[in-house]
Design a protein around this motif. Sequence first.
Motif, PDB file in Angstrom:
ATOM      1  N   LEU A 127     -10.405  -3.324  -8.755  1.00 49.25           N
ATOM      2  CA  LEU A 127      -9.111  -3.834  -8.291  1.00 49.25           C
ATOM      3  C   LEU A 127      -8.911  -3.685  -6.786  1.00 49.25           C
ATOM      4  N   SER A 128      -9.641  -2.770  -6.184  1.00 52.74           N
ATOM      5  CA  SER A 128      -9.424  -2.537  -4.745  1.00 52.74           C
ATOM      6  C   SER A 128     -10.522  -3.119  -3.879  1.00 52.74           C
ATOM      7  N   GLN A 147     -10.654   0.834   4.096  1.00 51.08           N
ATOM      8  CA  GLN A 147      -9.988   0.497   2.844  1.00 51.08           C
ATOM      9  C   GLN A 147      -9.811   1.726   1.956  1.00 51.08           C
ATOM     10  N   SER A 148      -8.669   1.771   1.322  1.00 54.34           N
ATOM     11  CA  SER A 148      -8.404   2.868   0.404  1.00 54.34           C
ATOM     12  C   SER A 148      -8.339   2.317  -1.009  1.00 54.34           C
ATOM     13  N   PHE A 150      -7.252   2.466  -5.085  1.00 51.55           N
ATOM     14  CA  PHE A 150      -6.106   2.960  -5.868  1.00 51.55           C
ATOM     15  C   PHE A 150      -6.322   4.406  -6.293  1.00 51.55           C
ATOM     16  N   LEU A 153      -5.596   6.999  -3.823  1.00 55.13           N
ATOM     17  CA  LEU A 153      -4.149   7.191  -3.762  1.00 55.13           C
ATOM     18  C   LEU A 153      -3.695   8.137  -4.878  1.00 55.13           C
ATOM     19  N   LEU A 156      -4.747  11.689  -4.209  1.00 57.92           N
ATOM     20  CA  LEU A 156      -3.839  12.328  -3.235  1.00 57.92           C
ATOM     21  C   LEU A 156      -2.540  12.741  -3.919  1.00 57.92           C
ATOM     22  N   ARG A 157      -2.077  11.889  -4.802  1.00 57.20           N
ATOM     23  CA  ARG A 157      -0.835  12.197  -5.516  1.00 57.20           C
ATOM     24  C   ARG A 157      -1.047  13.361  -6.479  1.00 57.20           C
ATOM     25  N   LYS A 230       2.746   1.731 -12.684  1.00 57.28           N
ATOM     26  CA  LYS A 230       2.255   0.355 -12.798  1.00 57.28           C
ATOM     27  C   LYS A 230       2.414  -0.453 -11.509  1.00 57.28           C
ATOM     28  N   ASP A 232       1.926   0.306  -8.483  1.00 61.13           N
ATOM     29  CA  ASP A 232       0.963   0.535  -7.411  1.00 61.13           C
ATOM     30  C   ASP A 232      -0.414   0.981  -7.921  1.00 61.13           C
ATOM     31  N   VAL A 234      -1.507   1.498 -10.879  1.00 55.84           N
ATOM     32  CA  VAL A 234      -1.804   1.023 -12.230  1.00 55.84           C
ATOM     33  C   VAL A 234      -1.979   2.212 -13.175  1.00 55.84           C
TER      34      VAL A 234
END
Lengths: 329, 375
Positions: A127-128, A147-148, A150, A153, A156-157, A230, A232, A234
Amino acid sequence: MDLTYSLIAVIGTLVVAFIVSLFLPGIERKFIHARIQQRVGPPITSPGIMAPLKFFFKQTITPESPMPRLYNALPLISLIIVVILLLFLIPQMYFVGALASIIALVGFLKVEEIMYMFMGSLSRSVLSVRMPFPDKAKGAAHPETPQSFFEDLSSLRAFRLIAFGSFPLYIAMFVAVAMTGSIYLQDIINYQQVHGPILFTVAGVMGAIVFFIGYMILLNEYPFAILKGKPDVVEGPYLEYAAKYRAYVYITRGFLMFTLATLFATLFLGIAPNILNPSFIITLIVALLFPMLMAVLSAFSPIFTYKQFYPTVAGVSIIGVLAIVAALL
Amino acid sequence: MDDNKQNRTVIEAEIPMGTVHPAALEPYRLRLFVEDEIVRDAEITVGVNHRGVERIMEGLPVEKANSLTEKICGICSNSHIWNSCRTGEIALGIEVPERATYIRIIMEELERLHSHLLYLAHGSEVLGHETFSMRLFYIRETVMDLLGMIGGNRVQYGSAVLGGVRPRCELDEMRLQKITEGMDLLEEKITAFADRFVSDPMVMSRITGVGVISQKDALRLACTGPTLRATGVARDLRREMEEYDPFEFDVITQDDGDVKSQLLMRVFENFEAIKIIRQAVRDLPDGPITNRSWEMQDTPLTKSYIEVPRGTLYHSYSLEDGRVRNCVIRTPSMANIGAMQHACIGHHITDAQLSVVQCDPCFTCTDRAIEIIKI
C-alpha cells in the motif's frame, strides 16, 4: 494426588479459557455491534473460530519484510506471552514466586506491547509503494522525499503506546498492590478473602474504571484504535499478515481479551482463574462483560487522534493515581 | 531551480495513500508530506480510472450521448443526464414542458438527498463511527426506494430525455403519495440524526476546527457547491437556474469552513431539498411530460451549468448532423481538489482522509483528462 489436581486445574483452565476466548470476538460483533447498528451481523462463531480456521487453510505468502521469518513468528510469540500471562494467574502456579507477581505481569504485558512495534518495523506493505514515475500531472511537489510506510507509522505509534498509552492499565494494577501492601497475587487474593473484594471500595471503583479504559487501549479498540485506524494506517502492525499468521492474530486478540478480564477478576474481586473452583463462573462472567461493555463504547465512538488521546490517557491516569492514594489512606 | 522549489517546506517523510486505500472508496493517490504525524503538505493525484467518456461520446447521436453521461457517476447520474439534455435543449431551443421540469427537479433533489446522506455516512465511517455510518445508510434507503420507484433503477434512472422525461417517470397519485410519505419519514429521521450528531461530544471534538478552509482560500481555490457554502459564501447556482424559480428554499451557509461546518451544511441542505420536493409534489402542473416537436440542426458549442449535490456541473458540446462534437464535461470535484489538499495541511494524519472526504470528492467522475508520459 495434589500434582494431578494441580495439572487438571492448570490445563483445564487454559483449555476452557481458550474455548471461551474463541467466542468473545463473535459475541462482541454479533450481539453488541450488530444490534446497535440494527443489522444482522455475522454468526457468533465467525470472527473467533471460523475465520482463524479458514486462515489456517489458506496459502501462506512471504511478506515484504527485512526479516520475514521473525515477522511471521511475532503473532505466535504474542500468543505464547498471553498464554504465559494467564498461566501465572492460575493459583496452582503461584509456587513460581516472583513470576506470579504484579511486576512480572506488567513485564509480560510490556513484552506483548513491544510485539506491535516489531510487527510495524518489520513490515513493508504494498500500500505504501511509490509510483514508478514522478507525478508530472501535479508537478511533483516533493519528488525526492524519503518515503515512510504505514507500518513505520504504526510502529512509532506502538512506541508511544508503550511509553504512555498503556499507563492507565498499569496504574490500575497497582491499586491492588497499594491496598494489600504486596506485589504477590497470592497475598492480593488472600487479602480480599479476608476484607472483601477491592472493587467494592472507593479506590476499587476508581481503579476498575481506569483498568477498563486501559483494557480498551491495550486491545486497540475504538476510540483508542490508533495502531490500526482505518483512515490512515489501515491495520497497522497486522497489515501484512496472511494465512495461518493472521489466524494467530485473531486467536491472540480473543485470548488477550479473556486474560485481561481474568486479571481484573483476580486483582479487584480476589477470584483467581481455576476451573475446579465454583467461583470460576464469576471469572467467566467478567470475561463476557468486559468485551460487551467495550463493544458498546466502541460502537458509539469515533477514532481518536492524539488531540483526544493524550488528554484521555492523562485524565484516566490521574484518576488511577488518585485511586492509589485512596487505597493507601 | 524554480521559485516553487526554493520556497518548499522541509519535508521529513512522505506517506503515500492509494491509489486504492480502504478509507478512500475511490481510486486516487493522496501523498502526505509529514513531520511527526503532522501534515505539512499534501498532493492529490487522479487519473487512474480514466474512462474517456467524452471521447466515446464524440460522434454519437445526441440522445445516445446523453444516456452515456449518466454512466459517468453512480451517485449523481441524474445530474449528468439532466445537464447533458439541458445543453442539447439550450442548443436546439427546445421548450421543456413545465410538468417535466418539476419531475426533473424532484429527481434532482432526491439525488441531492441520497448524495448528502451518502456523504454523511462515508464521513462517519472515515471518522471511525461505524454506527452513525450504518444508520445513515438505512436513512438513505428511503430515498433510494423512491428513486427506484420513479426511475425503475436505484442508480441509473435514465429519467431525462431531450424535451422532457421518460414516460416511465410520470408521477401518478400513488407515486406522489409515496413521495410525500417518504419526505415525512426522512425529515423525522434526519432530524433525529442531527440532534444525536451535534450532541455527541466525542464526534464534535474530532470534527471541530479540523480541515479548515477559510473563505478567502475557498474563493482563491475556486471551490464550488456546499464546500464553498460551508465557508460562508452564499453561492448556489439553483438561485440562477430558471427551473428553480417557482420554488422557495434557503441557501444554507456555515461560517467555520471546518469538517463540522461541512457536515452540518449537508445535514441542513437535506431539509431544503425536502422542502423543494414537497413544493414540487404539491404544485405539480398538469400537461405533457415530453415535448417532441423539435427539429435536429447543427449548433455551435453550447454550455450548461447546473447545481448538483457536490457543486457546479459543466457540460458543453456542439451538434453536427445530430451527433455530438467537442464534448467537455467538468465535475465539481475538479474544482474542489485544491481545497482538499489545502484542508489537510497542519492537521494530524488521521484527519487527512477526513479533510479530503469533507469536500465530498467523486474522483472517478473527475477523471476527465490524462497526460501520456514516457516511462
